[in-house]
Design a protein around this motif. Sequence first.
Motif, PDB file in Angstrom:
ATOM      1  N   LEU A 166       0.829  -1.203   0.000  1.00  0.00           N
ATOM      2  CA  LEU A 166       0.000   0.000   0.000  1.00  0.00           C
ATOM      3  C   LEU A 166       0.865   1.256   0.000  1.00  0.00           C
ATOM      4  CD1 LEU A 166      -3.006   0.644  -0.069  1.00  0.00           C
ATOM      5  CD2 LEU A 166      -2.927   0.966   2.395  1.00  0.00           C
ATOM      6  N   TRP A 169       2.011   1.700  -3.417  1.00  0.00           N
ATOM      7  CA  TRP A 169       0.908   2.164  -4.255  1.00  0.00           C
ATOM      8  C   TRP A 169       0.753   3.682  -4.153  1.00  0.00           C
ATOM      9  CZ3 TRP A 169      -1.810   1.530  -8.279  1.00  0.00           C
ATOM     10  CH2 TRP A 169      -3.123   1.985  -8.413  1.00  0.00           C
ATOM     11  N   ILE A 223      -7.211   1.414  -1.092  1.00  0.00           N
ATOM     12  CA  ILE A 223      -6.648   1.393  -2.444  1.00  0.00           C
ATOM     13  C   ILE A 223      -7.207   2.542  -3.274  1.00  0.00           C
ATOM     14  CG2 ILE A 223      -6.554   0.042  -4.582  1.00  0.00           C
ATOM     15  CD1 ILE A 223      -6.567  -2.470  -2.796  1.00  0.00           C
TER      16      ILE A 223
END
Length: 312
Positions: A166, A169, A223
């Motif tokens: 994450l 990301w 996300i």
Amino acid sequence: CPPALHHGCQFSRCSDRRYIKDGVVVYSGAIGCFCRVRHAAFSSSCRCWAPPTPLFLVSQTLLDDARFVFFSLNRFVVNDTLASHAPYIAFDVFKTIRVPIHDDVWEMPEYIHSKPPNSYPAERFAASQFLRQIVPTNCLGYLRFLEIVFPPYNHACWPHDDHPALQDWVATIDWARNKINTPGLTLRLTMAGFLALPPLYPDERKLVTQAQGDQVLAGCDRILKPLACLGEDGLAQFYADFAWPWKWVRPVYDGHQQLTHHEHLLAWAQSKEEVLNERAGRFILGDRYDRIRRSEGTLEEMPWTIYHTPSY
């Protein structure tokens, strides 16, 4: 495959090719493989495609033009699953139980009793890898359509805020936002759902509790959140396709006995997903959401769901 279904299949595996005659699939009956892509061979029936790499090596202009056409005119679907071609299958059981693959593998004790994972197993999302390693940096601005698919990971497998995947990301989106042509990009984020059976699927969705479903949605939100900056930069379009985690939990419908028909139950569950999708769309597009939806409408069906549509 019939060309109308999978157009590209006619340009691969020429020795195994079948053709359609009077509506019937007929095997070509090749005596061997004389594919020019696989071997130093020639066959008048070989139509297998290969990139014109030698031309790219001698002409930078041709390479640049080809990259522009390829990345701007194709739709890219990036599936986060670690093992399978089917976006709804989250993990490959064969990599964990190490059994020979045969037709009855689904009934093998090793398969039936293998346990699903309880944490996200990678340090980078497939979408991060696609943006950083697959697409050349100078070609990110050519992208016009990108769909990111996350399989139905169970409640324990969605990475938390401190998870390396994450964090990577967040860093990837921040790195790419100035390289992507956001006003020309359509982005679709799919959080897939499936009525599944363990262990090939990470959880059996008809047994999801309220707390577990909340964990799934929280993972989806983590996300989604980093993508907000793309909306601020003028993202052309954003579509969300979020599965409602409790769609397959029978007790959920006990309080709706008036919904006696399957179609009514399905419509009621889909209305729950529409709320999730609209919420995600407004989060990304902000005040532009209503105007864009009025002018653009909804997106057509996703091609990869032809053989992998969720069951209800």
